[in-house]
Each structure stands twice: as C-alpha cells, then as structure tokens.
Scaffold this motif. Structure first.
Motif, PDB file in Angstrom:
ATOM      1  N   ALA A 100      -2.038   7.510   1.150  1.00  0.00           N
ATOM      2  CA  ALA A 100      -2.818   8.416   2.098  1.00  0.00           C
ATOM      3  C   ALA A 100      -3.856   7.609   2.845  1.00  0.00           C
ATOM      4  O   ALA A 100      -4.095   7.856   3.873  1.00  0.00           O
ATOM      5  CB  ALA A 100      -3.715   9.253   1.112  1.00  0.00           C
ATOM      6  N   LEU A 101      -4.251   6.353   2.407  1.00  0.00           N
ATOM      7  CA  LEU A 101      -5.214   5.531   3.152  1.00  0.00           C
ATOM      8  C   LEU A 101      -4.319   4.912   4.420  1.00  0.00           C
ATOM      9  O   LEU A 101      -4.744   4.744   5.672  1.00  0.00           O
ATOM     10  CB  LEU A 101      -5.643   4.509   2.321  1.00  0.00           C
ATOM     11  CG  LEU A 101      -6.532   3.479   3.115  1.00  0.00           C
ATOM     12  CD1 LEU A 101      -7.737   3.040   2.189  1.00  0.00           C
ATOM     13  CD2 LEU A 101      -5.968   2.217   3.658  1.00  0.00           C
ATOM     14  N   VAL A 102      -2.980   4.413   4.142  1.00  0.00           N
ATOM     15  CA  VAL A 102      -2.238   3.885   5.104  1.00  0.00           C
ATOM     16  C   VAL A 102      -2.176   5.004   6.484  1.00  0.00           C
ATOM     17  O   VAL A 102      -2.128   4.634   7.453  1.00  0.00           O
ATOM     18  CB  VAL A 102      -0.932   3.491   4.855  1.00  0.00           C
ATOM     19  CG1 VAL A 102      -0.021   3.365   5.872  1.00  0.00           C
ATOM     20  CG2 VAL A 102      -1.030   2.320   3.806  1.00  0.00           C
ATOM     21  N   THR A 103      -1.965   6.148   6.067  1.00  0.00           N
ATOM     22  CA  THR A 103      -1.691   7.529   7.141  1.00  0.00           C
ATOM     23  C   THR A 103      -3.225   7.607   7.806  1.00  0.00           C
ATOM     24  O   THR A 103      -3.073   7.430   9.181  1.00  0.00           O
ATOM     25  CB  THR A 103      -1.415   8.559   6.500  1.00  0.00           C
ATOM     26  OG1 THR A 103      -0.139   8.593   5.627  1.00  0.00           O
ATOM     27  CG2 THR A 103      -1.296   9.606   7.250  1.00  0.00           C
ATOM     28  N   LEU A 104      -4.021   7.617   7.042  1.00  0.00           N
ATOM     29  CA  LEU A 104      -5.512   7.672   7.964  1.00  0.00           C
ATOM     30  C   LEU A 104      -5.798   6.358   8.723  1.00  0.00           C
ATOM     31  O   LEU A 104      -6.334   6.508   9.838  1.00  0.00           O
ATOM     32  CB  LEU A 104      -6.590   7.534   6.569  1.00  0.00           C
ATOM     33  CG  LEU A 104      -7.953   7.859   6.960  1.00  0.00           C
ATOM     34  CD1 LEU A 104      -8.268   9.140   7.694  1.00  0.00           C
ATOM     35  CD2 LEU A 104      -8.984   7.916   6.005  1.00  0.00           C
ATOM     36  N   ALA A 105      -5.590   5.032   8.153  1.00  0.00           N
ATOM     37  CA  ALA A 105      -5.760   3.935   9.154  1.00  0.00           C
ATOM     38  C   ALA A 105      -4.780   4.033  10.190  1.00  0.00           C
ATOM     39  O   ALA A 105      -5.228   3.452  11.367  1.00  0.00           O
ATOM     40  CB  ALA A 105      -5.774   2.739   8.302  1.00  0.00           C
ATOM     41  N   LEU A 109       0.931  -1.126   0.142  1.00  0.00           N
ATOM     42  CA  LEU A 109       0.107   0.099  -0.011  1.00  0.00           C
ATOM     43  C   LEU A 109       1.102   1.214   0.085  1.00  0.00           C
ATOM     44  O   LEU A 109       0.434   2.235  -0.348  1.00  0.00           O
ATOM     45  CB  LEU A 109      -0.921  -0.068   1.170  1.00  0.00           C
ATOM     46  CG  LEU A 109      -2.091  -1.172   1.206  1.00  0.00           C
ATOM     47  CD1 LEU A 109      -2.947  -1.001   2.540  1.00  0.00           C
ATOM     48  CD2 LEU A 109      -3.020  -1.141   0.103  1.00  0.00           C
ATOM     49  N   LEU A 110       2.121   1.018   0.179  1.00  0.00           N
ATOM     50  CA  LEU A 110       2.842   2.600   0.461  1.00  0.00           C
ATOM     51  C   LEU A 110       3.447   2.625  -1.107  1.00  0.00           C
ATOM     52  O   LEU A 110       4.176   3.782  -1.210  1.00  0.00           O
ATOM     53  CB  LEU A 110       4.054   1.977   1.338  1.00  0.00           C
ATOM     54  CG  LEU A 110       3.694   1.794   3.004  1.00  0.00           C
ATOM     55  CD1 LEU A 110       4.855   1.500   3.486  1.00  0.00           C
ATOM     56  CD2 LEU A 110       2.925   2.874   3.375  1.00  0.00           C
ATOM     57  N   PHE A 111       3.097   1.717  -1.918  1.00  0.00           N
ATOM     58  CA  PHE A 111       3.738   2.094  -3.198  1.00  0.00           C
ATOM     59  C   PHE A 111       2.963   2.869  -4.449  1.00  0.00           C
ATOM     60  O   PHE A 111       3.148   2.878  -5.475  1.00  0.00           O
ATOM     61  CB  PHE A 111       4.198   0.651  -3.936  1.00  0.00           C
ATOM     62  CG  PHE A 111       5.330   0.183  -2.807  1.00  0.00           C
ATOM     63  CD1 PHE A 111       6.426   0.827  -2.398  1.00  0.00           C
ATOM     64  CD2 PHE A 111       5.098  -1.258  -2.688  1.00  0.00           C
ATOM     65  CE1 PHE A 111       7.180   0.223  -1.586  1.00  0.00           C
ATOM     66  CE2 PHE A 111       5.923  -1.930  -1.662  1.00  0.00           C
ATOM     67  CZ  PHE A 111       6.871  -1.158  -1.085  1.00  0.00           C
TER      68      PHE A 111
END
Length: 331
Positions: free
Chosen positions: A179-184, A171-173
């Motif tokens: 952006a979703l990773v940061t939100l989660a 997901l970081l790529f």
C-alpha cells in the motif's frame, strides 16, 4: 497490521536540520544538489562464510560476522558512495537495533528516516556464503519490521527536492508495504519524479505472482531485475530475450547478469551489453544492490543508461571482494 511507529531522533533524519546534508554523499565526486529518495528494507545481516558443503546434523566451520544490510539500505549507501549529494532513506526497524542502523547509514553518507516499530524486531537475514570460488550465497530471511512499512509512514514532503525515487522490491511482499508503494508511486507520478525498482527476490516474486507484480509496478520508469527475476517475469529462459520482453512494458530495463555483466533494453530490444569487471569474489551478498546504487548515482550525474550500467558493474565488482553489502564508511 503494524502499530504506530516513531522516527529515530537525531541529525540523520530526513526532516532534520542541514547538519547532516553537508556530510552526505562525499563519495567519488558530487553529482549535484538534487536528492535521491530510497524507500526500502533495513536489515541486520549475519554472514556465515563456510567452505564446501554444510555438514548436516553436526558442526561446519565458518567465519561469522554481523553487518548492516537490507537491499534498500545497501542501494542508498552505494548511491551516496557514488557521489549523490543527498541520499534519503525511509525504512522500518525494531527498537533493539535502531540506533546502530542509524549510525551505520549516516557514516556512509545517507540521511535515514527510520520508523521504529513498536512490536517487531529489525529484520534479520542469515547469509550462508560458500567460501569457494563462486562465493554464492543462500539467504534465510526474517523480514521483521522491514516489511511493516505502511502508508502512515509516508509523507509527500519526502519528495521535496528529489530527482529520483527508488523502491526496493521487497516492499511488494506484504500488504502494508504494498500500500505504501502504491502511495509513493502515485505521489512521484504527480510530481514528475522518475521511479526505479529492483524486484529483489526471485523466490518471493514467485509467491507473489508475475501478473500481480507487473500490475503493481505499472508506472515505474526503470526496472533492475537479476537474470533469474527477468526470466521468471517473462517465462523465457534467455536473459536477453527476457530483458527485451520486459522493456515492452517498462521504458528502461537493466538486467543484472552477475559475472556476465548487464543488459540494457528499451522498446523491445537489447541496446547494450555491458561486460562485468573482473573481481575475486569473497561474498556476493549485496552485489546487485551495489550495481543499482552506482547505476542510479550515474544517472543522476547525467550519464546515459549504458555508461550508468558500466558504473554499476564496477561497483558490483568492488562489492563482491568484501564481506557484506555496503561500501566502506566515509569516515
């Protein structure tokens, strides 16, 4: 940027009735009612097993199978197989394979919430597997819809009843899934939910950049890198030293070492070396995902990191003895 998606309908969705909850996680004993949420990639794997070098410019005989895969999806399936009572999975797929992936995940005890991408097809990986003793694999990756997850696909209600959140490093790529990773991560931190992450790909990690990766995973409680990923992230060539170095930044580091087992590191020191379980390898695709899923299942059952790593090694050994990255279906 991704367009609006729609969720796959049916009983297996995270927000659905309890019909699927009773069937979820009937693996090796139930570990209780607290859920694991996995956010990650759902992929179609085309596995080509060949023996010896590829014959460039002509034919190479191979055994070819199409199977469900994706690091995030595989981890979810192995966690359910390991006995987690409820495993949820958030991912994105294309319309052409959405129903198939939902069925395959549900059959392995996972409650999928699959967002159907209106533009991109399901991600596809061609896995070239050497049929020799090493069963090593090379991936040709088309991420497709899998990395088009975006903040609009997230809801804080996904964390209701969740004891652990696991994020696939894939997901970081991409911008939207980062952006979703940061939100989660922020949502999990606000609720006190511990978060684990698997870096996923040394190749993609090199393109992203080490410092950028480490900044993005700040706040993660458990990091589960491969040997190559741990060394890349630290610039060190010794796997144990790399795991120890990473554990100065992330509370618990479990470095997967393939046929050499796993290293468990905390506070700058390797505190356990867990041996691998002997296995006759057919296909190493998904072995690391199997380790991660079983490791998380054991943690949720109350096991310590070393015992959880032993469960991970056992699952990894089972995974390499079959073709594809998933455990057997539950019926």
């Amino acid at each position: 940027m991704p367009g609006e998606g729609r969720e796959v309908p049916g009983e297996a969705g995270v927000g659905s009735a309890e019909a699927s909850a009773g069937s979820a996680g009937r693996g090796a004993g139930s570990v209780g009612g607290r859920a694991l949420l996995v956010v990650g990639d759902v992929i179609t794997d085309v596995v080509a097993r060949h023996r010896g070098p590829l014959a460039v410019g002509t034919d190479t005989v191979a055994s070819i199978r199409t199977v469900p895969g994706g690091a995030g999806a595989n981890v979810a399936c192995w966690a359910a197989h390991g006995g987690v009572a409820e495993v949820r999975l958030l991912g994105r797929v294309g319309a052409e394979a959405a129903a198939w992936h939902e069925r395959e995940l549900t059959a392995r005890g996972v409650r999928p919430r699959l967002v159907v991408d209106p533009q991109a097809p399901t991600g596809t990986v061609i896995c070239l597997v050497d049929g020799g003793a090493s069963a090593e694999r090379t991936f040709l990756t088309d991420s497709g819809a899998s990395l088009r997850l975006e903040p609009a696909d997230w809801s804080d209600t996904l964390l209701d009843g969740v004891a652990r959140l696991h994020l696939s490093g894939y997901l970081l790529f991409s911008d939207s899934s980062r952006a979703l990773v940061t939100l989660a991560l922020n949502a999990a931190r606000a609720r006190g939910v511990p978060v684990s992450l698997d870096p996923a790909s040394a190749g993609f990690l090199g393109e992203l950049g080490v410092e950028r990766f480490l900044a993005l995973v700040e706040g993660v409680d458990v990091l589960l890198p491969s040997r190559d990923e741990a060394c890349l992230l630290t610039g060190l060539t010794d796997a144990a030293a790399a795991a120890a170095e990473l554990s100065l930044r992330i509370p618990l580091v479990v470095a997967k070492q393939g046929h050499e087992g796993a290293l468990v590191a905390r506070s700058g020191k390797v505190c356990a070396r867990v041996p691998a379980v002997p296995a006759t390898a057919r296909d190493t695709t998904g072995a690391g995902d199997a380790f991660t899923g079983a490791f998380l299942a054991a943690l949720l059952s109350g096991a310590g990191p070393e015992e959880a790593a032993r469960e991970g090694c056992r699952a990894g050994a089972r995974a390499v003895e079959q073709v594809g990255g998933r455990p057997p279906s539950q019926g």
